[in-house]
Design an enzyme around this catalytic site. Structure first.
Site, PDB file in Angstrom:
ATOM      1  N   THR A 155      20.315 -24.583  -6.922  1.00  0.00           N
ATOM      2  CA  THR A 155      21.036 -25.039  -5.738  1.00  0.00           C
ATOM      3  C   THR A 155      20.207 -26.103  -5.042  1.00  0.00           C
ATOM      4  O   THR A 155      19.104 -25.819  -4.555  1.00  0.00           O
ATOM      5  CB  THR A 155      21.319 -23.866  -4.795  1.00  0.00           C
ATOM      6  OG1 THR A 155      22.098 -22.881  -5.484  1.00  0.00           O
ATOM      7  CG2 THR A 155      22.074 -24.334  -3.562  1.00  0.00           C
TER       8      THR A 155
ATOM      9  N   CYS B 244      20.826 -16.427  -1.323  1.00  0.00           N
ATOM     10  CA  CYS B 244      21.646 -17.649  -1.196  1.00  0.00           C
ATOM     11  C   CYS B 244      22.055 -17.973   0.236  1.00  0.00           C
ATOM     12  O   CYS B 244      21.713 -19.038   0.756  1.00  0.00           O
ATOM     13  CB  CYS B 244      22.892 -17.520  -2.071  1.00  0.00           C
ATOM     14  SG  CYS B 244      22.556 -17.517  -3.846  1.00  0.00           S
TER      15      CYS B 244
END
Length: 436
Positions: A122, A263
């Site tokens: 990410t 996350c």
């Protein structure tokens, strides 16, 4: 196709094992010799249901292997995935891209054939541009493309998510990149999994936007839960009532102690910093981050209130059931249990705890908490019991035994897994979230 997966953590190992299960030849690469040694011995570095058998089967078939040598691992690979960590950077909260750029440099220095380099990590918008520049600077002689392919794996359900995805997002700038990625995902394409081709920067932003939106849904229903407690409404009824609207949907509308994990906390913060850099404020996300930070301590106060408040707390004993940020994982990152336990110990409460998978990682984060071998050992002599993580093991507690073992029949259910009327009939003082 030969695929190299640089990084053998959560994303890299799950993705690599699943690609191998599709029939690709996959080499997982990691600089951590001890991790690679454990993988060779069949020991998983993370807890993920079904992962150990998936890895074992594909190692036996010869489709999955492990190495610490990037030069060896990427040899003859047609696609090289970068799946290393991008933690929040100390000081400013930006995603730390040190590992990503170091891998890009090493790929460039060892590239010997035409290849597609895929950022699976990410990463903020524009990272692919820098990866492309680094590789080109190191090795201008070989054809390569840099592609963004974010992951959307839920911890505890990652293998199913990979094999039956809602969508596959691929950010590519040329046909070479798109062509190779079609081949990589061909097994899923045959199953008609939707593949969305976009430009690279759109792909990078999609991942952050998705996580920020889901974090917003969680935070919204948590604020509605607080309002429900004030006005006498039931947040579970409110959640069902709005979730049946297809425009809203029922997922991520479960009130609780706030989001955590690898996350949402990191990615919402990174999105804020990106928006700040581009002078495009994201006020809603700012509010989400702030509310979630205060939410966890508010749940600690709820537990304290159940034992008489801060003034009465010293010397009392509270059992925490569940420490990981969600069930079916051993991940303790930003778990609400950390803040709850800290608030209790700060107030002089003796805290005992049990978690089916997370206690080894929890110990250094909660040095004052006594880890127990099972739920009932933790409950023995407790003035209150708090369910912090909704593991299945806590959904079917022997409540008669709990009542007998605990010093006081007080249950603070931060996940709303029990029925208030039933608990009252059983003689419990029962506290939940957003329910009268």
């Amino acid at each position: 196709m030969k695929i190299a997966m640089v990084g053998s953590g959560y994303v890299g190992l799950v993705s690599g094992a699943c690609f191998a299960d599709f029939g690709h030849e996959v080499v997982c690469i990691d600089k951590d010799q001890s991790k690679i040694d454990r993988l060779h011995d069949g020991i998983m570095p993370i807890y993920e249901p079904g992962l150990d058998m998936l890895v074992e089967n594909n190692v036996k078939s010869g489709r999955l292997s492990f190495t610490t040598s990037l030069a060896e691992g990427i040899k003859d690979a047609k696609a090289i995935f970068i799946a290393v960590g991008t933690p929040s950077r100390r000081g400013d909260g930006h995603a730390d891209l040190t590992f990503v750029y170091a891998v890009a440099k090493e790929i460039g220095e060892n590239l010997a054939n035409d290849v597609v380099v895929v950022t699976k990590s990410t990463v903020p918008v524009g990272t692919g541009d820098e990866v492309e520049r680094i590789i080109a600077e190191c090795n201008p002689d070989h054809k390569f493309a840099v592609v963004s392919n974010p992951e959307f794996l839920r911890e505890g359900a990652a293998i199913g998510d990979f094999k039956r995805p809602d969508r596959i997002v691929i950010g590519a700038e040329d046909e070479f990149g798109r062509e190779v990625m079609r081949e990589v995902y061909r097994p899923l394409f045959l199953n008609e999994s939707p593949i969305l081709f976009v430009n690279r920067r759109s792909s990078e932003l999609i991942k952050y936007a998705a996580n920020a939106f889901l974090a917003t849904k969680i935070t919204f229903i948590n604020e509605m839960a607080d309002l429900c407690e004030k006005v006498g409404a039931n947040v579970q009824d409110v959640s069902r009532g709005i979730g049946l609207d297809n425009r809203i949907g029922k997922k991520f509308l479960h009130a609780g102690p706030g989001y955590g994990g690898s996350c949402f906390p990191k990615d919402t913060l990174a999105l804020l910093k990106t928006a700040e850099d581009y002078e495009s404020p994201t006020r809603i996300v700012e509010a989400v981050v702030k509310v979630n930070d205060t939410r966890k301590r508010a749940m600690g106060r709820k537990v304290l209130d159940a034992i008489g408040g801060v003034d009465e707390a010293r010397g009392k004993r509270v059992a925490l059931l569940g420490l990981t940020f969600k069930p079916n994982t051993d991940d303790m990152r930003d778990s609400p249990a950390i803040a709850v336990a800290q608030m209790l110990t700060d107030a002089g409460v003796k805290v005992t705890a049990f978690d089916p998978e997370g206690m080894e990682l929890a110990k250094p984060l909660m040095p004052e908490v006594e880890m127990c071998s099972d739920s009932y050992e933790a409950i023995e002599g407790a003035d209150a019991i708090a369910i912090v993580t909704e593991w299945d093991a806590f959904r079917a507690l022997d409540l008669d035994r709990v009542k007998q073992m605990a010093k006081a029949p007080v249950l603070v259910d931060l996940r709303n897994i029990y029925n208030p009327e039933d608990m009252a009939r059983r003689g419990f003082t029962y506290v939940s979230v957003g329910r009268p």
